[in-house]
Design a protein around this motif. Structure first.
Motif, PDB file in Angstrom:
ATOM      1  N   GLY A 147       5.913   0.078  -7.946  1.00 11.04           N
ATOM      2  CA  GLY A 147       5.575   1.287  -8.682  1.00 11.04           C
ATOM      3  C   GLY A 147       4.151   1.317  -9.182  1.00 11.04           C
ATOM      4  N   ARG A 148       3.470   0.173  -9.126  1.00 11.88           N
ATOM      5  CA  ARG A 148       2.077   0.112  -9.588  1.00 11.88           C
ATOM      6  C   ARG A 148       1.123  -0.345  -8.486  1.00 11.88           C
ATOM      7  N   PHE A 149       1.561  -1.251  -7.655  1.00  7.32           N
ATOM      8  CA  PHE A 149       0.715  -1.786  -6.586  1.00  7.32           C
ATOM      9  C   PHE A 149       1.168  -1.243  -5.235  1.00  7.32           C
ATOM     10  N   THR A 150       0.207  -1.070  -4.343  1.00  4.80           N
ATOM     11  CA  THR A 150       0.497  -0.648  -2.971  1.00  4.80           C
ATOM     12  C   THR A 150      -0.301  -1.519  -2.008  1.00  4.80           C
ATOM     13  N   ILE A 151       0.358  -1.991  -0.959  1.00 11.09           N
ATOM     14  CA  ILE A 151      -0.342  -2.760   0.064  1.00 11.09           C
ATOM     15  C   ILE A 151      -0.495  -1.893   1.304  1.00 11.09           C
ATOM     16  N   SER A 152      -1.657  -1.966   1.904  1.00 10.27           N
ATOM     17  CA  SER A 152      -1.913  -1.225   3.132  1.00 10.27           C
ATOM     18  C   SER A 152      -2.882  -2.037   3.968  1.00 10.27           C
ATOM     19  N   GLY A 153      -3.128  -1.575   5.179  1.00 13.22           N
ATOM     20  CA  GLY A 153      -4.047  -2.348   5.997  1.00 13.22           C
ATOM     21  C   GLY A 153      -4.446  -1.663   7.274  1.00 13.22           C
ATOM     22  N   ASP A 154      -5.323  -2.329   7.968  1.00 11.16           N
ATOM     23  CA  ASP A 154      -5.822  -1.863   9.246  1.00 11.16           C
ATOM     24  C   ASP A 154      -5.604  -2.998  10.242  1.00 11.16           C
ATOM     25  N   SER A 155      -4.595  -2.873  11.088  1.00 12.29           N
ATOM     26  CA  SER A 155      -4.267  -3.950  12.012  1.00 12.29           C
ATOM     27  C   SER A 155      -5.365  -4.200  13.026  1.00 12.29           C
ATOM     28  N   ALA A 156      -6.088  -3.148  13.391  1.00 13.58           N
ATOM     29  CA  ALA A 156      -7.173  -3.311  14.361  1.00 13.58           C
ATOM     30  C   ALA A 156      -8.290  -4.172  13.802  1.00 13.58           C
ATOM     31  N   LYS A 157      -8.451  -4.126  12.497  1.00 16.84           N
ATOM     32  CA  LYS A 157      -9.502  -4.909  11.840  1.00 16.84           C
ATOM     33  C   LYS A 157      -8.961  -6.182  11.207  1.00 16.84           C
ATOM     34  N   ASN A 158      -7.652  -6.390  11.309  1.00 16.15           N
ATOM     35  CA  ASN A 158      -7.027  -7.508  10.591  1.00 16.15           C
ATOM     36  C   ASN A 158      -7.463  -7.509   9.133  1.00 16.15           C
ATOM     37  N   ALA A 159      -7.354  -6.363   8.529  1.00 16.21           N
ATOM     38  CA  ALA A 159      -7.759  -6.207   7.133  1.00 16.21           C
ATOM     39  C   ALA A 159      -6.572  -5.695   6.333  1.00 16.21           C
ATOM     40  N   VAL A 160      -6.469  -6.158   5.115  1.00 11.82           N
ATOM     41  CA  VAL A 160      -5.392  -5.733   4.238  1.00 11.82           C
ATOM     42  C   VAL A 160      -5.973  -5.380   2.880  1.00 11.82           C
ATOM     43  N   TYR A 161      -5.336  -4.415   2.213  1.00 12.86           N
ATOM     44  CA  TYR A 161      -5.821  -3.938   0.934  1.00 12.86           C
ATOM     45  C   TYR A 161      -4.686  -3.961  -0.083  1.00 12.86           C
TER      46      TYR A 161
END
Length: 123
Positions: free
Chosen positions: A65-79
């Motif tokens: 409810g407060r944190f969200t994980i996302s990413g870009d698989s093409a860049k192997n990056a996560v946020y």
């Protein structure tokens, strides 16, 4: 594989921060990635994970409810988008990655670890 995390800092309770992590070196397009944190005097704990193969995510109950994980698989990056931060979120946050298909692995015993980035939340 090298994981580079960034985005930590000093904020006040209720503020937001966005952590970023990129993988370099021998990368693998289907590696799952995640975040852990370690508060002073406490053990490292799981925060969030994302699976590229299934697109699923896992979040610790304490951050739902407060944190969200996302990413870009093409860049192997996560946020990690962290909203409504609390003093108890203060910790060193670590990025992690694992080539196993199951998201459970990166959420428990990831093979690769990055250096930490410090998040300090003042009350």
């Amino acid at each position: 594989v090298q994981l580079q995390a960034s985005g930590g800092g000093l904020v006040q309770a209720g503020d937001s921060l966005r952590l970023s992590c990129g993988a370099s070196g021998r990368t693998f397009s289907r590696s799952n990635m995640g975040w852990f944190r370690q508060a002073p005097g406490k053990e490292r704990e799981f925060v969030a994970a994302i699976s590229w193969s299934g697109g699923g995510t896992l979040l610790a109950d304490s951050v739902k409810g407060r944190f969200t994980i996302s990413g870009d698989s093409a860049k192997n990056a996560v946020y990690l988008q962290m909203n409504n931060l609390r003093p108890e979120d203060t910790a060193v946050y670590y990025c992690a990655a694992d080539p196993e298909d199951s998201i459970v692995v990166v959420a428990s015993t990831p093979l690769y670890w990055g250096q930490g980035t410090l998040v300090t939340v003042s009350s």
